[in-house]
Design a protein around this motif. Structure first.
Motif, PDB file in Angstrom:
ATOM      1  N   CYS A  66      30.481  52.401  65.494  1.00  0.00           N
ATOM      2  CA  CYS A  66      29.274  51.849  65.254  1.00  0.00           C
ATOM      3  C   CYS A  66      27.942  52.844  65.211  1.00  0.00           C
ATOM      4  O   CYS A  66      27.895  53.181  66.321  1.00  0.00           O
ATOM      5  N   LYS A  67      26.830  52.794  64.506  1.00  0.00           N
ATOM      6  CA  LYS A  67      26.204  53.961  63.796  1.00  0.00           C
ATOM      7  C   LYS A  67      25.745  54.133  63.371  1.00  0.00           C
ATOM      8  O   LYS A  67      25.295  52.597  62.891  1.00  0.00           O
ATOM      9  N   VAL A  68      24.539  54.580  63.680  1.00  0.00           N
ATOM     10  CA  VAL A  68      23.432  54.402  62.804  1.00  0.00           C
ATOM     11  C   VAL A  68      22.997  55.813  62.001  1.00  0.00           C
ATOM     12  O   VAL A  68      23.217  56.791  62.655  1.00  0.00           O
ATOM     13  N   THR A  69      22.445  55.259  60.594  1.00  0.00           N
ATOM     14  CA  THR A  69      22.650  56.324  59.819  1.00  0.00           C
ATOM     15  C   THR A  69      21.558  56.378  58.758  1.00  0.00           C
ATOM     16  O   THR A  69      20.909  55.090  58.942  1.00  0.00           O
ATOM     17  N   SER A  70      20.792  56.870  58.318  1.00  0.00           N
ATOM     18  CA  SER A  70      19.934  57.592  58.029  1.00  0.00           C
ATOM     19  C   SER A  70      19.836  58.225  56.445  1.00  0.00           C
ATOM     20  O   SER A  70      20.554  59.117  56.766  1.00  0.00           O
ATOM     21  N   LEU A  82      17.285  52.657  56.646  1.00  0.00           N
ATOM     22  CA  LEU A  82      17.854  53.420  57.941  1.00  0.00           C
ATOM     23  C   LEU A  82      19.161  52.593  58.144  1.00  0.00           C
ATOM     24  O   LEU A  82      18.701  51.298  57.849  1.00  0.00           O
ATOM     25  N   ILE A  83      20.591  52.345  58.061  1.00  0.00           N
ATOM     26  CA  ILE A  83      21.930  50.953  58.041  1.00  0.00           C
ATOM     27  C   ILE A  83      22.404  51.298  59.861  1.00  0.00           C
ATOM     28  O   ILE A  83      22.152  52.461  60.032  1.00  0.00           O
ATOM     29  N   LEU A  84      22.639  50.141  60.531  1.00  0.00           N
ATOM     30  CA  LEU A  84      23.170  50.507  61.393  1.00  0.00           C
ATOM     31  C   LEU A  84      24.748  49.924  60.124  1.00  0.00           C
ATOM     32  O   LEU A  84      25.137  49.357  59.659  1.00  0.00           O
ATOM     33  N   GLU A  85      25.665  50.815  60.566  1.00  0.00           N
ATOM     34  CA  GLU A  85      27.170  50.877  59.702  1.00  0.00           C
ATOM     35  C   GLU A  85      28.185  51.091  60.752  1.00  0.00           C
ATOM     36  O   GLU A  85      28.169  51.451  61.971  1.00  0.00           O
ATOM     37  N   PHE A  86      29.009  49.675  60.080  1.00  0.00           N
ATOM     38  CA  PHE A  86      30.220  49.742  60.851  1.00  0.00           C
ATOM     39  C   PHE A  86      31.587  50.084  60.545  1.00  0.00           C
ATOM     40  O   PHE A  86      31.331  49.659  58.949  1.00  0.00           O
ATOM     41  N   THR A  87      32.067  50.667  60.928  1.00  0.00           N
ATOM     42  CA  THR A  87      33.143  50.803  60.674  1.00  0.00           C
ATOM     43  C   THR A  87      34.180  50.456  60.958  1.00  0.00           C
ATOM     44  O   THR A  87      34.590  49.830  62.223  1.00  0.00           O
ATOM     45  N   PHE A 137      15.896  49.118  57.293  1.00  0.00           N
ATOM     46  CA  PHE A 137      14.512  49.555  56.557  1.00  0.00           C
ATOM     47  C   PHE A 137      15.273  50.326  55.261  1.00  0.00           C
ATOM     48  O   PHE A 137      16.064  50.906  55.209  1.00  0.00           O
ATOM     49  N   ASN A 138      14.909  50.548  54.391  1.00  0.00           N
ATOM     50  CA  ASN A 138      14.465  50.435  53.388  1.00  0.00           C
ATOM     51  C   ASN A 138      13.217  50.934  52.173  1.00  0.00           C
ATOM     52  O   ASN A 138      12.385  49.954  52.223  1.00  0.00           O
ATOM     53  N   SER A 139      12.976  52.199  51.787  1.00  0.00           N
ATOM     54  CA  SER A 139      11.876  52.767  51.441  1.00  0.00           C
ATOM     55  C   SER A 139      11.076  51.889  49.844  1.00  0.00           C
ATOM     56  O   SER A 139       9.907  51.857  49.655  1.00  0.00           O
ATOM     57  N   ASP A 140      11.908  51.501  49.929  1.00  0.00           N
ATOM     58  CA  ASP A 140      11.981  50.539  48.112  1.00  0.00           C
ATOM     59  C   ASP A 140      11.050  49.085  48.242  1.00  0.00           C
ATOM     60  O   ASP A 140      10.642  48.787  47.476  1.00  0.00           O
ATOM     61  N   HIS A 141      11.659  48.443  49.863  1.00  0.00           N
ATOM     62  CA  HIS A 141      10.962  47.258  49.590  1.00  0.00           C
ATOM     63  C   HIS A 141      10.256  46.792  51.199  1.00  0.00           C
ATOM     64  O   HIS A 141       9.348  46.432  50.763  1.00  0.00           O
ATOM     65  N   ASP A 142      10.071  47.777  51.970  1.00  0.00           N
ATOM     66  CA  ASP A 142       9.634  48.043  53.096  1.00  0.00           C
ATOM     67  C   ASP A 142       8.536  49.072  53.035  1.00  0.00           C
ATOM     68  O   ASP A 142       8.087  48.624  54.469  1.00  0.00           O
ATOM     69  N   GLY A 143       7.981  49.451  52.594  1.00  0.00           N
ATOM     70  CA  GLY A 143       6.986  50.156  52.460  1.00  0.00           C
ATOM     71  C   GLY A 143       7.285  51.915  52.402  1.00  0.00           C
ATOM     72  O   GLY A 143       8.615  52.064  52.293  1.00  0.00           O
ATOM     73  N   LEU A 144       6.607  52.871  52.181  1.00  0.00           N
ATOM     74  CA  LEU A 144       7.463  54.568  52.372  1.00  0.00           C
ATOM     75  C   LEU A 144       7.401  54.627  53.559  1.00  0.00           C
ATOM     76  O   LEU A 144       8.335  55.253  53.639  1.00  0.00           O
ATOM     77  N   THR A 145       6.893  54.297  55.225  1.00  0.00           N
ATOM     78  CA  THR A 145       7.569  54.608  56.030  1.00  0.00           C
ATOM     79  C   THR A 145       7.707  53.724  57.081  1.00  0.00           C
ATOM     80  O   THR A 145       7.810  52.755  56.919  1.00  0.00           O
ATOM     81  N   MET A 146       8.545  54.197  58.715  1.00  0.00           N
ATOM     82  CA  MET A 146       9.284  53.531  59.455  1.00  0.00           C
ATOM     83  C   MET A 146       8.427  53.393  60.232  1.00  0.00           C
ATOM     84  O   MET A 146       7.476  53.737  61.026  1.00  0.00           O
ATOM     85  N   HIS A 147       8.202  51.944  60.920  1.00  0.00           N
ATOM     86  CA  HIS A 147       7.086  51.949  61.712  1.00  0.00           C
ATOM     87  C   HIS A 147       7.984  51.736  63.631  1.00  0.00           C
ATOM     88  O   HIS A 147       8.431  52.873  63.644  1.00  0.00           O
ATOM     89  N   ASP A 148       8.977  50.140  63.757  1.00  0.00           N
ATOM     90  CA  ASP A 148       9.673  50.588  64.864  1.00  0.00           C
ATOM     91  C   ASP A 148      11.003  50.382  64.220  1.00  0.00           C
ATOM     92  O   ASP A 148      12.148  49.765  65.489  1.00  0.00           O
ATOM     93  N   GLU A 149      11.497  50.229  63.437  1.00  0.00           N
ATOM     94  CA  GLU A 149      12.665  50.502  62.910  1.00  0.00           C
ATOM     95  C   GLU A 149      14.416  51.283  63.578  1.00  0.00           C
ATOM     96  O   GLU A 149      15.037  50.768  63.663  1.00  0.00           O
ATOM     97  N   TYR A 150      13.929  52.710  63.419  1.00  0.00           N
ATOM     98  CA  TYR A 150      15.040  53.276  64.183  1.00  0.00           C
ATOM     99  C   TYR A 150      14.361  52.507  65.679  1.00  0.00           C
ATOM    100  O   TYR A 150      15.642  52.831  66.321  1.00  0.00           O
TER     101      TYR A 150
END
Length: 159
Positions: free
Chosen positions: A92-96, A108-113, A126-139
């Motif tokens: 499991c890892k965080v991937t941007s 920004l996704i949490l990826e499960f192998t 986070f997905n900039s297409d739906h959540d705005g142009l910048t991340m806030h506290d998502e990371y």
């Protein structure tokens, strides 16, 4: 004159505070509604959500006893819920991700192998297409959930 100034001041104060209170109440109700949806999904699988988070268009919950992660996305109408059994997860890892084409889309996704290594499951934070142009506290949120999931996986392995 002083009474009318006080009344006008109080009315202005109410007009400023009331929308903020109504907005917070609306967010709280929406969060409770999402929690009940995820909890009902867990109940169908004989589980119980022990930790939960709601943000933007997404929600995540975990059943620490059973080692199952539940994810809900408002954006995915076909399959709004995902269930991931942590006993079947190898990594499991965080991937941007950033698209290199002209769209400048960022995710920004949490990826499960999974253990079979042929399938991956992804939880979008986070997905900039739906959540705005910048991340806030998502990371920070994704990192927090990665730690929670890793602790749960360690507990499952030690059983």
């Amino acid at each position: 004159m002083e009474k009318s100034s006080i009344i006008i001041g109080l009315a202005c104060l109410v007009l400023i505070i009331l929308p903020i209170l109504l907005l917070n109440l609306s967010r709280k109700r929406k969060g409770q509604s999402i929690l009940s949806k995820i909890q009902s999904q867990a109940t169908q699988n004989n589980g119980k959500i022990t930790d939960y988070e709601y943000w933007n268009n997404y929600a995540i919950g975990i059943d620490l006893q059973a080692g199952v992660v539940y994810y809900w996305s408002k954006l995915n109408k076909n399959e709004p819920f995902q269930k991931i059994e942590l006993s079947k997860v190898a990594l499991c890892k965080v991937t941007s991700l950033r698209d290199t084409d002209n769209t400048d889309s960022e995710s920004l996704i949490l990826e499960f192998t999974l253990v079979d290594k042929t399938t991956n499951r992804k939880i979008v934070f986070f997905n900039s297409d739906h959540d705005g142009l910048t991340m806030h506290d998502e990371y920070q949120l994704a990192e927090k959930w990665l730690k929670t999931i890793e602790k749960c996986r360690e507990t499952i392995k030690s059983k």
